[in-house]
Design a protein around this motif. Structure first.
Motif, PDB file in Angstrom:
ATOM      1  N   TRP A 108       0.276  -1.357  -0.057  1.00 47.06           N
ATOM      2  CA  TRP A 108      -0.203  -0.159   0.048  1.00 47.06           C
ATOM      3  C   TRP A 108       0.736   1.369  -0.620  1.00 47.06           C
ATOM      4  CZ3 TRP A 108      -4.833  -0.322  -2.170  1.00 47.06           C
ATOM      5  CH2 TRP A 108      -4.976  -1.558  -1.578  1.00 47.06           C
ATOM      6  N   ALA A 109       2.136   1.116   0.833  1.00 48.58           N
ATOM      7  CA  ALA A 109       2.851   1.892   0.369  1.00 48.58           C
ATOM      8  C   ALA A 109       3.568   2.342  -0.732  1.00 48.58           C
ATOM      9  CB  ALA A 109       4.256   2.527   0.970  1.00 48.58           C
ATOM     10  N   THR A 110       3.751   1.724  -1.270  1.00 50.06           N
ATOM     11  CA  THR A 110       4.087   1.601  -2.963  1.00 50.06           C
ATOM     12  C   THR A 110       3.132   1.931  -3.896  1.00 50.06           C
ATOM     13  OG1 THR A 110       5.388  -0.138  -3.282  1.00 50.06           O
ATOM     14  CG2 THR A 110       4.819   0.395  -4.931  1.00 50.06           C
ATOM     15  N   VAL A 111       2.085   1.757  -3.542  1.00 48.74           N
ATOM     16  CA  VAL A 111       0.678   1.590  -4.271  1.00 48.74           C
ATOM     17  C   VAL A 111       0.614   3.438  -4.044  1.00 48.74           C
ATOM     18  CG1 VAL A 111      -1.883   2.174  -4.592  1.00 48.74           C
ATOM     19  CG2 VAL A 111      -0.388  -0.356  -4.490  1.00 48.74           C
ATOM     20  N   GLY A 112       0.534   4.510  -2.865  1.00 50.01           N
ATOM     21  CA  GLY A 112       0.061   5.477  -2.719  1.00 50.01           C
ATOM     22  C   GLY A 112       1.827   6.259  -3.745  1.00 50.01           C
ATOM     23  N   LEU A 113       2.781   6.279  -3.713  1.00 51.44           N
ATOM     24  CA  LEU A 113       3.743   6.338  -3.945  1.00 51.44           C
ATOM     25  C   LEU A 113       3.600   6.460  -4.756  1.00 51.44           C
ATOM     26  CD1 LEU A 113       7.071   5.147  -1.993  1.00 51.44           C
ATOM     27  CD2 LEU A 113       5.830   7.465  -1.864  1.00 51.44           C
ATOM     28  N   VAL A 114       3.174   5.401  -5.475  1.00 54.32           N
ATOM     29  CA  VAL A 114       3.013   5.477  -7.699  1.00 54.32           C
ATOM     30  C   VAL A 114       1.566   6.630  -7.716  1.00 54.32           C
ATOM     31  CG1 VAL A 114       2.202   3.973  -9.165  1.00 54.32           C
ATOM     32  CG2 VAL A 114       3.722   3.507  -7.976  1.00 54.32           C
ATOM     33  N   CYS A 115       1.107   6.873  -7.148  1.00 55.72           N
ATOM     34  CA  CYS A 115      -0.594   7.399  -7.181  1.00 55.72           C
ATOM     35  C   CYS A 115      -0.072   8.870  -6.963  1.00 55.72           C
ATOM     36  CB  CYS A 115      -2.091   7.611  -5.849  1.00 55.72           C
ATOM     37  SG  CYS A 115      -2.169   5.753  -6.718  1.00 55.72           S
ATOM     38  N   ILE A 116       0.855   9.342  -6.225  1.00 60.84           N
ATOM     39  CA  ILE A 116       1.331  10.820  -5.941  1.00 60.84           C
ATOM     40  C   ILE A 116       2.439  11.194  -6.766  1.00 60.84           C
ATOM     41  CG2 ILE A 116       2.872  11.833  -4.245  1.00 60.84           C
ATOM     42  CD1 ILE A 116       1.768  10.571  -2.228  1.00 60.84           C
TER      43      ILE A 116
END
Length: 128
Positions: A98-106
Motif C-alpha cells: 500500500w505504501a508503494t501504491v500510494g507513492l505511485v499515485c502521488i
C-alpha cells in the motif's frame, strides 16, 4: 495580526528546514517546501523573503515559480526523474504494497502536474 505573522514566519522556517532535509531523504519533496517557505516569508518577513529569493540554491526555484516564463525543460525533466528514483528507493526500503501504491499515485499526479506546466522557451533559458 502579530500572531498571524509569527505563525507564517515559523511555518516558513519549518518548511524551509524540512525542504533542506528533503534534499537527503527521498520522501520529502524539496521544491514544494521551499515554495511554501517563500510564500510564508512573503506574508511575514520581507527580509527573509528577499534572502530566500536571492539565495544561491533556493532563489532560482522561487524565481522560476514566480515568473511567467515557465520552468526550464531540463529542470522539469530532472525533477521527474529524481522524484521517481526517490520513490523507487523508498518503495524498496519500505517494502509495503500500500505504501508503494500510494507513492505511485502521488508520483503520477505530480508528474502530470509537472508535465502540464508551461516551459520556458529556449531563448529565455539562456537569460536565466
Amino acid at each position: 495580526m502579530q500572531g498571524k505573522r509569527i505563525f507564517y514566519l515559523l511555518l516558513g522556517w519549518f518548511s524551509l528546514i524540512t525542504g533542506i532535509i528533503g534534499i537527503f531523504l527521498p520522501l520529502l519533496p524539496t521544491t514544494p517546501l521551499v515554495l511554501l517557505a517563500a510564500w510564508c516569508f512573503s506574508k511575514s518577513s520581507e527580509r527573509f523573503h528577499t534572502w530566500l529569493i536571492n539565495h544561491k540554491f533556493f532563489g532560482p526555484i522561487v524565481s522560476d515559480w514566480q515568473s511567467n516564463d515557465g520552468i526550464p525543460r531540463k529542470s522539469r525533466n530532472r525533477a521527474i526523474i529524481f522524484m521517481w528514483l526517490g520513490m523507487a528507493i523508498s518503495s524498496l526500503m519500505v517494502g509495503r504494497f500500500w505504501a508503494t501504491v500510494g507513492l505511485v499515485c502521488i508520483g503520477i499526479c505530480v508528474s502530470i502536474y509537472l508535465l502540464r506546466m508551461p516551459l520556458r522557451s529556449e531563448s529565455n533559458e539562456d537569460n536565466h
